[in-house]
Write a protein that holds these residues in place. Structure first.
Motif, PDB file in Angstrom:
ATOM      1  N   ASP A  65       1.045   3.851  -3.073  1.00  0.00           N
ATOM      2  CA  ASP A  65       0.256   4.998  -2.666  1.00  0.00           C
ATOM      3  C   ASP A  65       1.408   6.122  -3.319  1.00  0.00           C
ATOM      4  OD1 ASP A  65      -1.982   4.311  -1.656  1.00  0.00           O
ATOM      5  OD2 ASP A  65      -1.247   4.631   0.436  1.00  0.00           O
ATOM      6  N   GLU A  69     -10.364   7.141  -5.420  1.00  0.00           N
ATOM      7  CA  GLU A  69     -10.231   7.103  -3.817  1.00  0.00           C
ATOM      8  C   GLU A  69      -9.694   5.558  -3.536  1.00  0.00           C
ATOM      9  OE1 GLU A  69     -12.935   7.248   0.473  1.00  0.00           O
ATOM     10  OE2 GLU A  69     -13.680   7.897  -1.689  1.00  0.00           O
ATOM     11  N   HIS A  70     -10.048   4.710  -4.109  1.00  0.00           N
ATOM     12  CA  HIS A  70      -9.886   3.298  -4.096  1.00  0.00           C
ATOM     13  C   HIS A  70      -9.435   2.555  -5.233  1.00  0.00           C
ATOM     14  CE1 HIS A  70     -11.951   3.242  -0.212  1.00  0.00           C
ATOM     15  NE2 HIS A  70     -12.988   3.719  -0.918  1.00  0.00           N
ATOM     16  N   ARG A  71      -8.283   2.021  -5.057  1.00  0.00           N
ATOM     17  CA  ARG A  71      -7.501   1.333  -6.239  1.00  0.00           C
ATOM     18  C   ARG A  71      -8.316   0.066  -6.943  1.00  0.00           C
ATOM     19  NH1 ARG A  71      -2.816   2.435  -3.534  1.00  0.00           N
ATOM     20  NH2 ARG A  71      -2.966   0.345  -2.311  1.00  0.00           N
ATOM     21  N   ASP A 118       0.780  -1.120  -0.025  1.00  0.00           N
ATOM     22  CA  ASP A 118      -0.103  -0.137  -0.074  1.00  0.00           C
ATOM     23  C   ASP A 118       0.937   1.306   0.045  1.00  0.00           C
ATOM     24  OD1 ASP A 118      -2.073  -1.274  -0.046  1.00  0.00           O
ATOM     25  OD2 ASP A 118      -2.720  -1.062   2.056  1.00  0.00           O
ATOM     26  N   ARG A 119       1.935   1.355   0.752  1.00  0.00           N
ATOM     27  CA  ARG A 119       3.024   2.345   0.880  1.00  0.00           C
ATOM     28  C   ARG A 119       3.471   2.652  -0.553  1.00  0.00           C
ATOM     29  NH1 ARG A 119       5.837   1.689   6.615  1.00  0.00           N
ATOM     30  NH2 ARG A 119       4.221   1.325   7.852  1.00  0.00           N
ATOM     31  N   THR A 149       1.181   6.425  -7.064  1.00  0.00           N
ATOM     32  CA  THR A 149      -0.023   7.018  -7.634  1.00  0.00           C
ATOM     33  C   THR A 149      -0.088   8.420  -7.315  1.00  0.00           C
ATOM     34  OG1 THR A 149      -1.197   5.052  -7.101  1.00  0.00           O
ATOM     35  CG2 THR A 149      -2.471   6.931  -7.086  1.00  0.00           C
ATOM     36  N   ALA A 150       0.606   8.876  -6.206  1.00  0.00           N
ATOM     37  CA  ALA A 150       0.743  10.249  -6.080  1.00  0.00           C
ATOM     38  C   ALA A 150       1.607  11.004  -6.938  1.00  0.00           C
ATOM     39  CB  ALA A 150       1.345  10.556  -4.552  1.00  0.00           C
TER      40      ALA A 150
END
Length: 251
Positions: free
Chosen positions: A211, A227-229, A207-208, A214-215
């Protein structure tokens, strides 16, 4: 900008042929190379929206002085020409969905320990997200990263789908397309190193990483990610539905 100088003659020959081809199709905008570790191995993790971005990913690393070892599916190594090139350039075959996958991860860990860069697409395949955002990843990267305790550099790339759309067969090389690639600071996983390698730990690590990718991608695209993958496991009929629709093309 220093390019990599691999020991393999075939690797150098492939680079000699492929680099001009990529420059002829791509109007690159590269940034973030200051985030690459300067000593020891590291994992480069990128989003995956088209088959072509495997080349743009490697090109970015190679032209910043990094000789990547890409994790690639075993089937590619069994083809007559491509397989010979992959083996000669020290790429790492992955046997998906089998016990042999562990051997691939062990080899990646060894090469990291020897100072290599292992390049990974954490999603394991092309994203199925309708708008080409990163989807839920596999956990292989987390296993390598937590076992080796080496840096994971998140990399976002955008633009290669303008040349070869997702599921596309024929590239559109001309005119040259804008292809952006950027690397962020290594993802901090240090608090996870001493935790058991269970599902919760692996998921937290991934997840890290996702994230962070994605950012960076949101910045390149100047858009807000979902909001959700997208989770392929929650859409079992997705692949069947794709058979009835044309390839996704971005405007």
């Amino acid at each position: 900008m220093p390019i990599a100088r691999p020991e393999s003659r075939l690797y150098r020959l492939v680079a000699l042929v492929v680099r001009p081809l990529m420059f002829s199709m791509c109007r690159y905008e590269w940034s973030g190379s200051e985030n690459f570790p300067t000593d020891g191995g590291f994992i480069a993790a990128a989003n995956h929206a088209t088959e072509l971005d495997a080349l743009t990913f490697v090109h970015y690393l190679f032209d910043h002085g990094v000789e990547p070892r890409v994790l690639a599916k075993r089937g590619l190594f069994d083809t007559p020409v491509v397989g010979a090139v992959l083996r000669a350039t020290n790429m790492i075959p992955v046997d998906r969905g089998s016990k042999a996958a562990a051997a691939s991860l062990e080899r990646a860990g060894r090469e990291l320990g020897e100072g290599a860069c292992v390049a990974v697409f954490p999603e394991g395949t092309l994203t199925r997200d309708p708008d080409l955002w990163p989807m839920e990843p596999k956990t292989g990267l987390a296993r390598i990263a937590l076992a080796s305790r080496l840096p994971v550099v998140p990399i976002a790339q955008w633009g290669a789908t303008e040349i070869l759309p997702r599921y596309g067969k024929l590239p559109r090389p001309f005119p040259r397309k804008r292809v952006q690639t950027t690397a962020g600071p290594p993802v901090d996983l240090s608090d996870l190193y001493d935790r058991p390698l269970d599902a919760a730990t692996l998921r937290e690590a991934m997840d890290r990483v996702m994230d962070a990718i994605t950012a960076q991608l949101a910045t390149l695209r100047d858009e807000v990610p979902p909001e959700h993958r997208f989770d392929l496991r929650k859409h079992p009929d997705y692949e069947a539905r794709q058979m009835h629709y044309p390839p996704v093309e971005r405007p």
